[in-house]
Design an enzyme around this catalytic site. Structure first.
Site, PDB file in Angstrom:
ATOM      1  N   ARG A  22       0.877  -1.169   0.000  1.00 52.04           N
ATOM      2  CA  ARG A  22       0.000   0.000   0.000  1.00 52.04           C
ATOM      3  C   ARG A  22       0.915   1.219   0.000  1.00 52.04           C
ATOM      4  O   ARG A  22       1.959   1.231   0.639  1.00 52.04           O
ATOM      5  CB  ARG A  22      -0.879   0.009   1.247  1.00 52.04           C
ATOM      6  CG  ARG A  22      -1.790  -1.203   1.325  1.00 52.04           C
ATOM      7  CD  ARG A  22      -3.126  -0.831   1.940  1.00 52.04           C
ATOM      8  NE  ARG A  22      -4.006  -1.976   2.048  1.00 52.04           N
ATOM      9  CZ  ARG A  22      -4.842  -2.362   1.091  1.00 52.04           C
ATOM     10  NH1 ARG A  22      -4.896  -1.702  -0.047  1.00 52.04           N
ATOM     11  NH2 ARG A  22      -5.613  -3.403   1.257  1.00 52.04           N
ATOM     12  N   ASP A  62     -11.387 -12.661  -4.840  1.00 48.20           N
ATOM     13  CA  ASP A  62     -12.833 -12.817  -4.670  1.00 48.20           C
ATOM     14  C   ASP A  62     -13.583 -13.118  -5.968  1.00 48.20           C
ATOM     15  O   ASP A  62     -14.788 -13.325  -5.941  1.00 48.20           O
ATOM     16  CB  ASP A  62     -13.426 -11.554  -4.037  1.00 48.20           C
ATOM     17  CG  ASP A  62     -12.882 -11.315  -2.647  1.00 48.20           C
ATOM     18  OD1 ASP A  62     -12.650 -12.300  -1.935  1.00 48.20           O
ATOM     19  OD2 ASP A  62     -12.684 -10.144  -2.286  1.00 48.20           O
TER      20      ASP A  62
END
Length: 197
Positions: free
Chosen positions: A36, A114
């Site tokens: 990040r 996902d």
């Protein structure tokens, strides 16, 4: 290290060669690193990233990631001309270098365990995540049978039950919880009955 590598530059930006990419296809996770990057969310950070790309003559980016990564890529693309103008104005690059690097091409690939992106059969990361889960389930199943015990497993996915659902189907799980379909009242009795059977 993703955008962190772009902002920091230096050894984070290097050409991939046959030796550096050999024997990585079977590895899970992100072998090129991922991080990040708060700095990239600011214009100053994106300015540093632009400077590092121009320095290496890179005008093509392949961004693999989720919503944050792809949003960042879109912002970076839309600001590119302005970032180059600012680098010229500050004397960090010449007008000739800016002209040579005037267009930034970006390819965005959805990286999500996902499998939550419309229009693709399977997103990058889903298959390797499922393989890891099934490997673990296979190992635990042997132990569970040997000790005649019930095991509770929590899998990856946070707010998305895709991996839990598919791995539950693949492994023959007796009970499954997914966020999209919370259990109804009395589920505990139903689960105990099922496990008793």
């Amino acid at each position: 290290q993703g955008y962190e590598g772009l902002v920091e530059g230096g050894d984070n930006i290097k050409q991939a060669n046959w030796l550096s990419v050999s024997n990585i296809i079977q590895l899970g996770g992100t072998v090129i690193g991922s991080a990040r990057c708060k700095a990239f969310t600011t214009r100053a950070g994106r300015l540093r990233a632009a400077r590092n790309l121009v320095e290496h003559g890179i005008t093509n980016l392949c961004v693999i990631g989720g919503d944050g990564s792809l949003t960042g890529a879109d912002i970076f693309r839309s600001e590119w001309a302005g970032l180059l103008e600012e680098l010229v104005r500050d004397g960090q690059i010449s007008e000739e270098v800016a002209r040579k690097n005037c267009h930034l091409n970006i390819v965005g690939l959805v990286g999500s365990i996902d499998n939550d992106f419309c229009g693709t059969d399977m997103t990058i990361g889903t298959d390797s995540a499922l393989h890891r889960i099934i490997e673990i389930v296979d190992a635990i199943t042997t132990t569970a049978q040997s000790h005649q015990r019930t095991f509770v497993l929590e899998v990856m996915g946070r707010h998305c039950g895709y991996l839990a659902l598919v791995s539950g189907l693949a492994s023959g799980a007796d009970w499954l919880f997914i966020p999209e379909s919370p259990p109804e009242d009395g589920w505990e009795d139903l689960m105990c009955e099922r496990l008793g059977e």
